[in-house]
Design a protein around this motif. Structure first.
Motif, PDB file in Angstrom:
ATOM      1  N   VAL A 235       0.847  -1.201   0.000  1.00  0.00           N
ATOM      2  CA  VAL A 235       0.000   0.000   0.000  1.00  0.00           C
ATOM      3  C   VAL A 235       0.881   1.249   0.000  1.00  0.00           C
ATOM      4  O   VAL A 235       0.602   2.229  -0.702  1.00  0.00           O
ATOM      5  CB  VAL A 235      -0.951   0.001   1.216  1.00  0.00           C
ATOM      6  CG1 VAL A 235      -1.639   1.346   1.385  1.00  0.00           C
ATOM      7  CG2 VAL A 235      -1.988  -1.124   1.081  1.00  0.00           C
ATOM      8  N   GLY A 236       1.965   1.199   0.754  1.00  0.00           N
ATOM      9  CA  GLY A 236       2.874   2.335   0.833  1.00  0.00           C
ATOM     10  C   GLY A 236       3.471   2.702  -0.514  1.00  0.00           C
ATOM     11  O   GLY A 236       3.568   3.889  -0.860  1.00  0.00           O
ATOM     12  N   PHE A 237       3.863   1.712  -1.284  1.00  0.00           N
ATOM     13  CA  PHE A 237       4.413   2.009  -2.611  1.00  0.00           C
ATOM     14  C   PHE A 237       3.369   2.677  -3.495  1.00  0.00           C
ATOM     15  O   PHE A 237       3.670   3.655  -4.197  1.00  0.00           O
ATOM     16  CB  PHE A 237       4.955   0.732  -3.280  1.00  0.00           C
ATOM     17  CG  PHE A 237       6.372   0.410  -2.900  1.00  0.00           C
ATOM     18  CD1 PHE A 237       7.428   1.008  -3.564  1.00  0.00           C
ATOM     19  CD2 PHE A 237       6.655  -0.481  -1.889  1.00  0.00           C
ATOM     20  CE1 PHE A 237       8.743   0.721  -3.231  1.00  0.00           C
ATOM     21  CE2 PHE A 237       7.968  -0.781  -1.537  1.00  0.00           C
ATOM     22  CZ  PHE A 237       9.013  -0.176  -2.211  1.00  0.00           C
TER      23      PHE A 237
ATOM     24  N   ALA B 298       0.791   4.416  -2.489  1.00  0.00           N
ATOM     25  CA  ALA B 298       0.501   5.737  -1.916  1.00  0.00           C
ATOM     26  C   ALA B 298       1.569   6.750  -2.314  1.00  0.00           C
ATOM     27  O   ALA B 298       1.261   7.896  -2.682  1.00  0.00           O
ATOM     28  CB  ALA B 298       0.401   5.627  -0.393  1.00  0.00           C
ATOM     29  N   GLU B 299       2.812   6.320  -2.250  1.00  0.00           N
ATOM     30  CA  GLU B 299       3.899   7.245  -2.574  1.00  0.00           C
ATOM     31  C   GLU B 299       3.897   7.575  -4.068  1.00  0.00           C
ATOM     32  O   GLU B 299       4.147   8.725  -4.464  1.00  0.00           O
ATOM     33  CB  GLU B 299       5.231   6.626  -2.149  1.00  0.00           C
ATOM     34  CG  GLU B 299       6.400   7.579  -2.228  1.00  0.00           C
ATOM     35  CD  GLU B 299       6.352   8.729  -1.235  1.00  0.00           C
ATOM     36  OE1 GLU B 299       5.461   8.764  -0.355  1.00  0.00           O
ATOM     37  OE2 GLU B 299       7.210   9.623  -1.346  1.00  0.00           O
ATOM     38  N   GLN B 300       3.564   6.580  -4.857  1.00  0.00           N
ATOM     39  CA  GLN B 300       3.539   6.782  -6.313  1.00  0.00           C
ATOM     40  C   GLN B 300       2.539   7.872  -6.697  1.00  0.00           C
ATOM     41  O   GLN B 300       2.800   8.658  -7.609  1.00  0.00           O
ATOM     42  CB  GLN B 300       3.162   5.449  -6.984  1.00  0.00           C
ATOM     43  CG  GLN B 300       3.259   5.472  -8.495  1.00  0.00           C
ATOM     44  CD  GLN B 300       2.813   4.145  -9.109  1.00  0.00           C
ATOM     45  OE1 GLN B 300       2.432   3.218  -8.405  1.00  0.00           O
ATOM     46  NE2 GLN B 300       2.870   4.080 -10.421  1.00  0.00           N
ATOM     47  N   VAL B 301       1.391   7.902  -6.019  1.00  0.00           N
ATOM     48  CA  VAL B 301       0.362   8.895  -6.361  1.00  0.00           C
ATOM     49  C   VAL B 301       0.362  10.072  -5.388  1.00  0.00           C
ATOM     50  O   VAL B 301      -0.522  10.941  -5.481  1.00  0.00           O
ATOM     51  CB  VAL B 301      -1.044   8.247  -6.449  1.00  0.00           C
ATOM     52  CG1 VAL B 301      -1.056   7.209  -7.564  1.00  0.00           C
ATOM     53  CG2 VAL B 301      -1.481   7.636  -5.131  1.00  0.00           C
ATOM     54  N   ASP B 302       1.321  10.102  -4.472  1.00  0.00           N
ATOM     55  CA  ASP B 302       1.437  11.173  -3.483  1.00  0.00           C
ATOM     56  C   ASP B 302       0.120  11.391  -2.739  1.00  0.00           C
ATOM     57  O   ASP B 302      -0.370  12.512  -2.594  1.00  0.00           O
ATOM     58  CB  ASP B 302       1.909  12.472  -4.148  1.00  0.00           C
ATOM     59  CG  ASP B 302       2.341  13.521  -3.121  1.00  0.00           C
ATOM     60  OD1 ASP B 302       2.679  13.128  -1.987  1.00  0.00           O
ATOM     61  OD2 ASP B 302       2.324  14.715  -3.448  1.00  0.00           O
ATOM     62  N   HIS B 303      -0.452  10.284  -2.280  1.00  0.00           N
ATOM     63  CA  HIS B 303      -1.720  10.338  -1.538  1.00  0.00           C
ATOM     64  C   HIS B 303      -1.646   9.221  -0.500  1.00  0.00           C
ATOM     65  O   HIS B 303      -1.590   8.047  -0.861  1.00  0.00           O
ATOM     66  CB  HIS B 303      -2.887  10.133  -2.512  1.00  0.00           C
ATOM     67  CG  HIS B 303      -4.215  10.458  -1.921  1.00  0.00           C
ATOM     68  ND1 HIS B 303      -4.476  11.677  -1.336  1.00  0.00           N
ATOM     69  CD2 HIS B 303      -5.364   9.739  -1.829  1.00  0.00           C
ATOM     70  CE1 HIS B 303      -5.729  11.684  -0.909  1.00  0.00           C
ATOM     71  NE2 HIS B 303      -6.281  10.536  -1.191  1.00  0.00           N
ATOM     72  N   HIS B 304      -1.607   9.634   0.780  1.00  0.00           N
ATOM     73  CA  HIS B 304      -1.172   8.706   1.827  1.00  0.00           C
ATOM     74  C   HIS B 304      -2.300   8.383   2.789  1.00  0.00           C
ATOM     75  O   HIS B 304      -2.753   9.261   3.519  1.00  0.00           O
ATOM     76  CB  HIS B 304       0.009   9.315   2.583  1.00  0.00           C
ATOM     77  CG  HIS B 304       1.174   9.646   1.686  1.00  0.00           C
ATOM     78  ND1 HIS B 304       1.308  10.875   1.095  1.00  0.00           N
ATOM     79  CD2 HIS B 304       2.199   8.904   1.240  1.00  0.00           C
ATOM     80  CE1 HIS B 304       2.408  10.886   0.338  1.00  0.00           C
ATOM     81  NE2 HIS B 304       2.962   9.687   0.413  1.00  0.00           N
ATOM     82  N   PRO B 305      -2.723   7.141   2.828  1.00  0.00           N
ATOM     83  CA  PRO B 305      -3.779   6.775   3.785  1.00  0.00           C
ATOM     84  C   PRO B 305      -3.260   6.794   5.220  1.00  0.00           C
ATOM     85  O   PRO B 305      -2.063   6.608   5.468  1.00  0.00           O
ATOM     86  CB  PRO B 305      -4.149   5.340   3.389  1.00  0.00           C
ATOM     87  CG  PRO B 305      -3.071   4.837   2.513  1.00  0.00           C
ATOM     88  CD  PRO B 305      -2.279   6.004   2.013  1.00  0.00           C
TER      89      PRO B 305
END
Lengths: 96, 96
Positions: free
Chosen positions: A49-51, A53-60
């Motif tokens: 999930v972290g990868f 999230a970072e790819q789209v610059d949107h962090h849960p």
């Protein structure tokens, strides 16, 4: 995913959630709890999930409770739920 | 770390926390929030904590909020704080 996302309307939110089993709305947030087979599997899921999230610059928000991982998504900059939340939730579902 | 751990006394808890900067007691739990340089660094820290936790079969609650990671430790089976919590906190500090 540069640029501003517009807050989704209630009907847009309902339509998006219809395609996201297990995801629930909580005000300006959508949430789902995933249960993995083991704690290492839960941590591995956080990394995957972290990868994304970072790819789209949107962090849960990510809460790990042994082998359960709760995710919460919101677009704080837009003051509500946007397409960024639903797109990331769909990509997470594709992992899960 | 097999076997039952005994709940620590208040004075044992105070003594243990004196050696754990930033860790605070909240009832039957000890907590600390770590701030990393970036979201990938926060996820990496979760993985490092995860390996320690699995090794000693003692799993903190882990809350990721962008580049902040909050950890909470308690020994639920003992109904309180035990040496397992303080030992794991010390090993996490050695990572951090």
């Amino acid at each position: 995913m540069g640029g501003m996302a517009e807050p989704a309307t209630d009907s847009e939110i309902r339509a998006a959630l219809a395609g996201l089993p297990g995801w629930e709305r909580d005000g300006d947030t959508i949430r789902k709890e995933y249960e993995r087979e083991s704690f290492p599997d839960a941590v591995t899921f956080v990394v995957r999930v972290g990868f994304l999230a970072e790819q789209v610059d949107h962090h849960p928000d990510i809460d790990v409770r042994w082998r359960k991982v709760a995710l919460a998504l919101s677009t704080h900059s837009a003051g509500g739920l946007t397409v960024k939340d639903f797109e990331l939730a769909r990509r997470i579902e594709a992992l899960a």
